[in-house]
Design an enzyme around this catalytic site. Structure first.
Site, PDB file in Angstrom:
ATOM      1  N   GLU A 182      10.317  -7.683  30.985  1.00 36.63           N
ATOM      2  CA  GLU A 182      10.517  -9.064  30.523  1.00 36.63           C
ATOM      3  C   GLU A 182      11.100  -9.974  31.585  1.00 36.63           C
ATOM      4  O   GLU A 182      10.952 -11.182  31.530  1.00 36.63           O
ATOM      5  CB  GLU A 182      11.405  -9.070  29.271  1.00 36.63           C
ATOM      6  CG  GLU A 182      11.414 -10.396  28.555  1.00 36.63           C
ATOM      7  CD  GLU A 182      11.726 -10.271  27.072  1.00 36.63           C
ATOM      8  OE1 GLU A 182      12.212 -11.257  26.510  1.00 36.63           O
ATOM      9  OE2 GLU A 182      11.480  -9.208  26.488  1.00 36.63           O
ATOM     10  N   ASP A 240      11.692  -6.359  26.057  1.00 40.28           N
ATOM     11  CA  ASP A 240      12.753  -6.103  25.087  1.00 40.28           C
ATOM     12  C   ASP A 240      12.201  -5.435  23.840  1.00 40.28           C
ATOM     13  O   ASP A 240      11.115  -5.795  23.352  1.00 40.28           O
ATOM     14  CB  ASP A 240      13.446  -7.409  24.696  1.00 40.28           C
ATOM     15  CG  ASP A 240      14.488  -7.830  25.723  1.00 40.28           C
ATOM     16  OD1 ASP A 240      14.657  -7.093  26.715  1.00 40.28           O
ATOM     17  OD2 ASP A 240      15.120  -8.881  25.533  1.00 40.28           O
ATOM     18  N   TYR A 298      21.630  -2.396  23.113  1.00 41.62           N
ATOM     19  CA  TYR A 298      20.803  -3.591  22.896  1.00 41.62           C
ATOM     20  C   TYR A 298      21.517  -4.599  21.998  1.00 41.62           C
ATOM     21  O   TYR A 298      21.930  -4.260  20.882  1.00 41.62           O
ATOM     22  CB  TYR A 298      19.469  -3.174  22.272  1.00 41.62           C
ATOM     23  CG  TYR A 298      18.485  -4.310  22.145  1.00 41.62           C
ATOM     24  CD1 TYR A 298      17.806  -4.785  23.254  1.00 41.62           C
ATOM     25  CD2 TYR A 298      18.233  -4.892  20.914  1.00 41.62           C
ATOM     26  CE1 TYR A 298      16.893  -5.825  23.141  1.00 41.62           C
ATOM     27  CE2 TYR A 298      17.319  -5.932  20.791  1.00 41.62           C
ATOM     28  CZ  TYR A 298      16.653  -6.390  21.911  1.00 41.62           C
ATOM     29  OH  TYR A 298      15.753  -7.430  21.799  1.00 41.62           O
TER      30      TYR A 298
END
Length: 690
Positions: free
Chosen positions: A9, A105, A308
């Site tokens: 990303e 992600d 995360y």
């Protein structure tokens, strides 16, 4: 040799993967090794097309064209990142590239980032998915050893497409309808409008609040006070009423009618999800939701010490249970309490935290197995990490145990209760001092006492305005947005001049209040959006059909636009000033911009700053900063203190002109040399002549 193309990303993630996978050859737009080519996006490289990209006739905003509901919206490259998209396309078409790995992600929007790219470059080779919840070396290696077929995430991508289309259809059509009908920039959307409504409703409650006095009676005994128990919300409205009751109580003796001792045990709170972390950070440190997200993203990507961040779960999956001791060990050099729990065998007390059914895409926010280096963290990063770390340590902590003693004393039918609490065992609240003293009021059952009474005047308090923390709580309760998007929604409300921040609270502007009167009632309510968010979750889990959802959104869009078209509500633009446009004579409007407040003309497009821009250029007379003025295409410096005006030089002219610092330096050197022989003296003379 055949290779796999990995799409991340952002560049920093590509660098991490290259390090872990041993991909050493670095190029401008990718890394390359024997087995892998690693490239990157910059977030979204593509976005949904605008109406004018689909049909040129839709370029002009016209109420008669609405609603705009194309069969296929399509995607287009973002201008600033076109070159990177072309680079990925070239890599994908290489003959030695046999497949791709999505390493964006692990979430709905991350899936969309990569799928848009693969769709645009027409990638027709096998695709796998890397799904990890932390950026540590261990997590990356385990993730690559357990790559999953991309088809397993087709429903997640369908959810992302559905979310994007819903926001496009509702937001774009309603915004265009309001803007064209009322001739002002009025932004509305399926999530931001009900969020705005929450703030306004709270303000209405505050505005309608009228404080009033009331009186309370207290029993005083052994230096402690006890409340008189009243039924429901019964109060003494006047002092005379309270005094009359006290006169009756003074004629009676008190009797200890009940004495109850109750032990309360409280488990440590579960680890944070993103929304609760943002709420806590707002309450404790006045951080905006956006700032907290940015900080925790840095802890995840740069320092790699938290899992995360964009998670909506407070639970952990059972498959990471065996990693908790290692995570605790990583904290042992950072927190003495972590070291103490390790000495006890790292026993997990809060076992209810493991619940696979309550973990969606990602588990709760917890530390990783990486050692913490406080010296590398900023003060704000340290604050946020400590919040996450303390919640994690609570999993190994004993219960917080208190003992509450309730002593009821009766004076006839009137009852007073002394409530006293002491800490028996601090447990997870290890930083709390343990109360070892006995209860302060010493009474026995059936004991008679003589009462002393006091009357206190009280005043009802108004509701508090919403802060970002309390607003996030409401958004979460009603299912508005996701942990990943809520901060962005609040920022959009402020940038659209619908909401402003005042002393830590969120307040609607006159423009925001008017928008809520103009917009459809159903769009201002959280019910519709909450229903759609649940549908998006169901699409992600394969329980709701994508096309059925889109048809429902299209039907609602037609209804919303129709309501705006037929509405007879009048609109007043509070941004209109009494200053006229020098080009066409229309009234100028005041607007906020990144460069400060500006005055614009909605008729011909003229714009200028409301107030002159302050520069770092100093006045030669009073040495105060001068402002920048523009006239006839030429820029000038002017001192507002004494009126001194100087022409602003362009880059070429500034290069030619010698600075005062250089002038002083040259003079200093000249003074130490023979003026007749010094080449510096000659150079100085030439410079001063220019």
């Amino acid at each position: 040799m055949k290779k796999k193309l990995i799409i991340t990303e952002k560049p920093s993630v590509a660098t991490d993967l290259a390090r872990v996978l041993g991909v050493e050859q670095k190029n401008k737009t990718y890394y390359e090794g024997n087995n892998y080519i690693i490239t990157w996006a910059y977030g979204h490289l593509l976005t949904l097309k605008l109406p004018e990209d689909i049909n040129k006739d839709w370029q002009n905003w016209d109420l008669n064209d609405l609603p705009i509901i194309p069969k296929n919206i399509g995607i287009k490259p973002l201008p600033k990142t076109k070159q990177q998209l072309k680079a990925i396309s070239r890599l994908a078409k290489r003959t030695d590239v046999e497949s791709a790995i999505i390493a964006t992600d692990s979430g709905r929007e991350g899936e969309a980032v990569a799928r848009y790219i693969l769709e645009w470059i027409r990638f027709n080779k096998p695709v796998e998915r890397l799904w990890i919840s932390s950026q540590t070396t261990k997590a990356i290696r385990e993730g690559f050893s357990n790559l999953r077929p991309a088809e397993q995430f087709d429903d997640l991508y369908a959810s992302a497409l559905a979310r994007g289309k819903a926001d496009w259809l509702v937001g774009l059509n309603v915004t265009r309808a309001l803007t064209t009908k009322y001739k002002d920039n009025l932004s509305a959307g399926r999530v931001q409008t009900p969020t705005l409504s929450f703030i306004w409703k709270q303000e209405q409650e505050i505005n309608s609040f009228r404080p009033h006095k009331f009186y309370k009676i207290y029993l005083v005994y052994q230096g402690q006070t006890a409340d008189l128990l009243l039924k429901n919300s019964e109060q003494f409205e006047t002092r005379e009423q309270a005094e009359k009751v006290v006169q009756g109580l003074q004629k009676k003796s008190g009797l200890v009618e009940d004495l109850k001792v109750k032990q309360n045990m409280q488990d440590a709170p579960l680890p944070y999800d993103l929304t609760e972390l943002q709420r806590t950070a707002n309450s404790m440190y006045a951080f905006s939701a956006k700032k907290t997200l940015s900080i925790v993203q840095s802890l995840y990507e740069v320092h790699k010490i938290v899992s995360y961040p964009r998670t909506d779960s407070k639970y952990l999956s059972t498959d990471i249970k065996d990693t908790l001791k290692e995570r605790l060990s990583a904290l042992s050099g950072f927190d003495s309490q972590a070291k103490a729990y390790l000495r006890r065998g790292a026993k997990i007390v809060q076992r209810s935290v493991f619940n696979d059914q309550k973990v969606t895409d990602h588990y709760a926010l917890i530390p990783t197995e990486e050692s913490v280096q406080p010296a590398k963290l900023s003060s704000d990063e340290l604050r946020i990490f400590r919040l996450i770390e303390k919640r994690f340590l609570g999993l190994f902590a004993e219960k917080f145990i208190t003992e509450t003693t309730n002593t009821t004393i009766g004076f006839g039918s009137a009852k007073f209760v002394f409530k006293q609490t002491r800490v028996v065992k601090p447990g997870w609240r290890f930083d709390l001092e343990t109360e070892t003293k006995k209860t302060k009021v010493q009474l026995k059952l059936k004991q008679q006492i003589e009462g002393q009474f006091i009357i206190k005047e009280k005043l009802t308090t108004p509701p508090k305005p919403l802060t970002e923390g309390t607003l996030l709580g409401k958004m979460e309760k009603f299912g508005l947005g996701t942990p990943a998007t809520r901060a962005e929604i609040i920022e959009k409300l402020t940038q659209s001049e619908l909401v402003k921040r005042t002393n830590g609270a969120l307040i609607t502007t006159p423009k925001g209040q008017q928008l809520l009167k103009l917009v459809n009632k159903s769009l201002a309510s959280p019910d519709l959006t909450s229903k759609w968010e649940k549908s998006l979750e169901s699409i992600a889990h394969g329980k709701v059909n994508y096309m059925d959802f889109v048809k429902d959104v299209e039907k609602e869009t037609r209804r919303l636009v129709s309501e705006i078209k037929t509405s007879e509500i009048e609109y007043r633009d509070f941004g209109v000033t009494n200053k006229l446009c020098p080009e066409c004579g229309y009234a100028l409007k005041e607007r906020n911009s990144r460069d400060g407040k500006i005055l614009t003309c909605s008729h011909c497009g003229y714009r200028r700053r409301k107030d002159p821009k302050v520069s770092n250029h100093r006045c030669p007379q009073c040495h105060k900063k001068m402002v920048i003025l523009e006239k006839n295409g030429q820029s000038y410096f002017r001192c507002l203190n004494d009126g001194t005006t100087e022409k602003m030089l362009d880059k070429k002219e500034r290069k030619k002109k010698i600075s005062k610092k250089e002038e002083r330096k040259l003079l200093s050197k000249i003074n130490n040399e023979d003026p007749e022989e010094s080449p510096l003296a000659i150079a100085m003379k030439k410079a001063m002549e220019k």
